[in-house]
Design a protein around this motif. Sequence first.
Motif, PDB file in Angstrom:
ATOM      1  N   ASP A 111       0.870  -1.177   0.000  1.00  0.00           N
ATOM      2  CA  ASP A 111       0.000   0.000   0.000  1.00  0.00           C
ATOM      3  C   ASP A 111       0.906   1.226   0.000  1.00  0.00           C
ATOM      4  O   ASP A 111       1.566   1.526   1.007  1.00  0.00           O
ATOM      5  CB  ASP A 111      -0.898  -0.017   1.251  1.00  0.00           C
ATOM      6  CG  ASP A 111      -1.882   1.156   1.256  1.00  0.00           C
ATOM      7  OD1 ASP A 111      -1.528   2.232   0.725  1.00  0.00           O
ATOM      8  OD2 ASP A 111      -2.985   0.991   1.800  1.00  0.00           O
ATOM      9  N   GLU A 145      -0.012   4.101   2.604  1.00  0.00           N
ATOM     10  CA  GLU A 145       0.348   3.773   3.987  1.00  0.00           C
ATOM     11  C   GLU A 145       1.802   3.323   4.115  1.00  0.00           C
ATOM     12  O   GLU A 145       2.330   3.231   5.215  1.00  0.00           O
ATOM     13  CB  GLU A 145      -0.564   2.653   4.509  1.00  0.00           C
ATOM     14  CG  GLU A 145      -2.046   2.987   4.506  1.00  0.00           C
ATOM     15  CD  GLU A 145      -2.410   3.993   5.611  1.00  0.00           C
ATOM     16  OE1 GLU A 145      -1.765   3.958   6.683  1.00  0.00           O
ATOM     17  OE2 GLU A 145      -3.317   4.814   5.377  1.00  0.00           O
ATOM     18  N   LEU A 189       1.079  -5.444   2.456  1.00  0.00           N
ATOM     19  CA  LEU A 189      -0.227  -6.035   2.736  1.00  0.00           C
ATOM     20  C   LEU A 189      -0.165  -7.567   2.678  1.00  0.00           C
ATOM     21  O   LEU A 189      -0.954  -8.241   3.318  1.00  0.00           O
ATOM     22  CB  LEU A 189      -1.258  -5.526   1.719  1.00  0.00           C
ATOM     23  CG  LEU A 189      -1.479  -4.002   1.703  1.00  0.00           C
ATOM     24  CD1 LEU A 189      -2.537  -3.621   0.675  1.00  0.00           C
ATOM     25  CD2 LEU A 189      -1.895  -3.499   3.100  1.00  0.00           C
TER      26      LEU A 189
END
Lengths: 471, 471
Positions: free
Chosen positions: A12, A15, A19
């Motif tokens: 991601d 962020e 993941l």
Amino acid sequence: MRPIEGITVTVDLEEMKILGFKDRSTVPVPKADGTDYRESSQNHHLGLRWKGISMHQSDGPSFTIDGHKIRWANWDFHLSFDARAGPVISLASIFDLQKQKFRKVLYQVPLEPLRDCPENAVFMDAYVADHNGTPVNMPNIFCIFERYAGDVMWRHTEAAIPGKVIREVRPEVTLVVRMVSTVGNYDYVNDWEFKQSGSIKVTFHCIKARFGSNIGYTGENLHILVGLTGLLEVRGSMYTHKDQIKEEAYGTLLAENTLGANHDHFFTYHLDLDVDGDANSFVRSQLLMTPVTDHRSPRRSYWRVVSETAKTESDARIKLGVAQEDLLVINPNKRTNIGNFIGYRLIPGSVAAPLLSDDDYAQIRGAFTKYNIWITPYNKSEKWAGGLYVDQSRGDDTLARWSLRNREIENKDIVLWYTLGFHHVPYQEDFPVMTTLSSGFELRPANFFESNPVLKVRPPEPDNWSNCSRA
Amino acid sequence: MRPIEGITVTVDLEEMKILGFKDRSTVPVPKADGTDYRESSQNHHLGLRWKGISMHQSDGPSFTIDGHKIRWANWDFHLSFDARAGPVISLASIFDLQKQKFRKVLYQVPLEPLRDCPENAVFMDAYVADHNGTPVNMPNIFCIFERYAGDVMWRHTEAAIPGKVIREVRPEVTLVVRMVSTVGNYDYVNDWEFKQSGSIKVTFHCIKARFGSNIGYTGENLHILVGLTGLLEVRGSMYTHKDQIKEEAYGTLLAENTLGANHDHFFTYHLDLDVDGDANSFVRSQLLMTPVTDHRSPRRSYWRVVSETAKTESDARIKLGVAQEDLLVINPNKRTNIGNFIGYRLIPGSVAAPLLSDDDYAQIRGAFTKYNIWITPYNKSEKWAGGLYVDQSRGDDTLARWSLRNREIENKDIVLWYTLGFHHVPYQEDFPVMTTLSSGFELRPANFFESNPVLKVRPPEPDNWSNCSRA
């Protein structure tokens, strides 16, 4: 240099978190032997102790930099930086001694992302925006230097009158604008070399650092196609000897457990030429064998030049290597004193055609590689040959698509798109670091001047260091 | 530069007497304006006052010359002179650090007829026989120098570990062996450039001095074809403006009353490669588009390499620019540790095909231009691609004829004949002296070494002149 094979990681980017990951297959990790290219890691060296060698200019360079404006010899141009295209050279003009004025050659040329320059180089910075929009300084992104490689610009020896030999030699001193970029696992060096003769020579040096996962990078003027992405790129493998390979390996075994993938390099140059003004035409001068049948001559053939001006875009899509021809951008509104149209000529470099099928996505996005030459009328939204957004695109916004409109290109502000390329079959010498492979092209004046513009160039003096003592 | 047109003179070369002349036609003699290229004749110069620029080596060169034997870095070869072929490079070997021995690359290469070299050059003499058989010293026929043009041999930047950037750069220093020859009205500069990476790069610089009567010169490895000889070459003419030209003019109007003829340049290199031994084979590695039909991949195609060893001469006659392929000379008896055949690769330069009909005498004598590549088994009588005697020959003793025997060339001592060329449509910038136009080719190791051979090369030191004062 020691790929762990078959792992796909999902990240991601907002962020900056992992993941998940998928481990598709297990193959041995290649040995570390021979993969470290650093000087500090070499336990012995090649016998020769090098003696010093340098380019010297005790009085400094002959060019001037005023902001982004560069002047050297008879050239005047602007140099700037674009995060995607790299160096952009604009408003290049050359001083015509006979006409006593600067004459325009090109409007704008974006190119590729420096250092690695000789002692006499001058450096320039540039700025890019980071992912939050903050300006980031990129120091020493360009270097500019005068090059004297021991070459000759022109010479002639004449012994017509006995005892009186005429010998005239002018050494070739050029101005180099260089940028070095690291894209994926490749280092690229792009030189724009300005010659006093009016030629502009572009050289692309391709330096592979290592074979890794440069999959699917598709910048517009740097388009790397890696065949059969994800399977094909160089990777760890079970193989330790060529004889074990019984099926297609999509590359060359370079070291134990290390395969170098077959791949391509295509470089597209957006050349907005303005030859002595905005309105230009593209002319193909085909050289044709012509039989001689009248028996007035013992000769049976000669060749002639049949020049055709491209009316619309479809006339100017060219696969190089098929016809023998000179390719010119001329100003149809201006002629020399004896009546030739004023022009510049493209002398192409390494020619490669794509080796993928038209319906393959890599090729749909890279459709601009289908022809080495395209001409479009200038359109400010048509900037990136592979489209404004390349990743996961469907080829709707590429040069190949725009060209389908078949617009008029005669006596217009036109853009010459030139793609050079090479297919790279890896060899063991490319491991772990490849030595430079170069290609390029030349833009050369063709009836732009009334005669050779460098006759009146003074020979540069050698730098006189004879009274020097070693430091 | 002021041809008197249409006069044929008959000369007795034994007696050195004019026997007669024929005045075929009368056209104006071109004006002298703008034809004098000497610096002393230029009444004003281009504005820029050059500052000095030099290549410097305060400790002298890194190569040694022992008689005709030259050693530099990892290279060792012999340099001699042949009156017809020019420089002949023999017994070139490269030191393999890993194997701790010299390995042979080529047996012999004749090339073309120096001066015009940088300050750090060393010169060599040669001898030829005059027409009475008396030895004549030709001083400074070769120059040998190390070149540092500010280029990069290899580099890499790696920022894999945060805060720890690896940057390794090796500047490209090469050894250049140069010869300059004046043939007819052309000046040719031929460079043989040896690289530490094992590459040999040959560059041919073509510098036209003036457009005159270089009719029918046909040396074997310098073959100038002037289309429709005697009518076609550049000459005085009635024309003073392009618009007056209503019929075929066989060239470009370059100045008032001066036509520059369309013509060709072909250069044939006789490359007696001995890759790690005498017995070699020629391999064509064709790159072929391959459809993917099994839908296991979203990709629709990839390209693969299909290598074929040439069995007989007919398998190795190649017109470049048609197929996409790598061309290799391999040693089929020697393999690398991981099983690849040891080889060298030819990377061609400017490609030109002949534009004359097969039955035209110029083409019958120059039939070796029909293919860019030919392979023959070594035969000491097969030395000159255009035949031992070229003038007035009927093409009985040319490469094209020898090749008809279709001899076996696999695992033999073979010769690679490579012809590069360009068709020259004159432009006004070529008048009265043309600026250099270059082409060439590269012989590059291809699985000759186990890995990149220049990793262990120490970076050369820059020449430190910082304590110097200007002389």
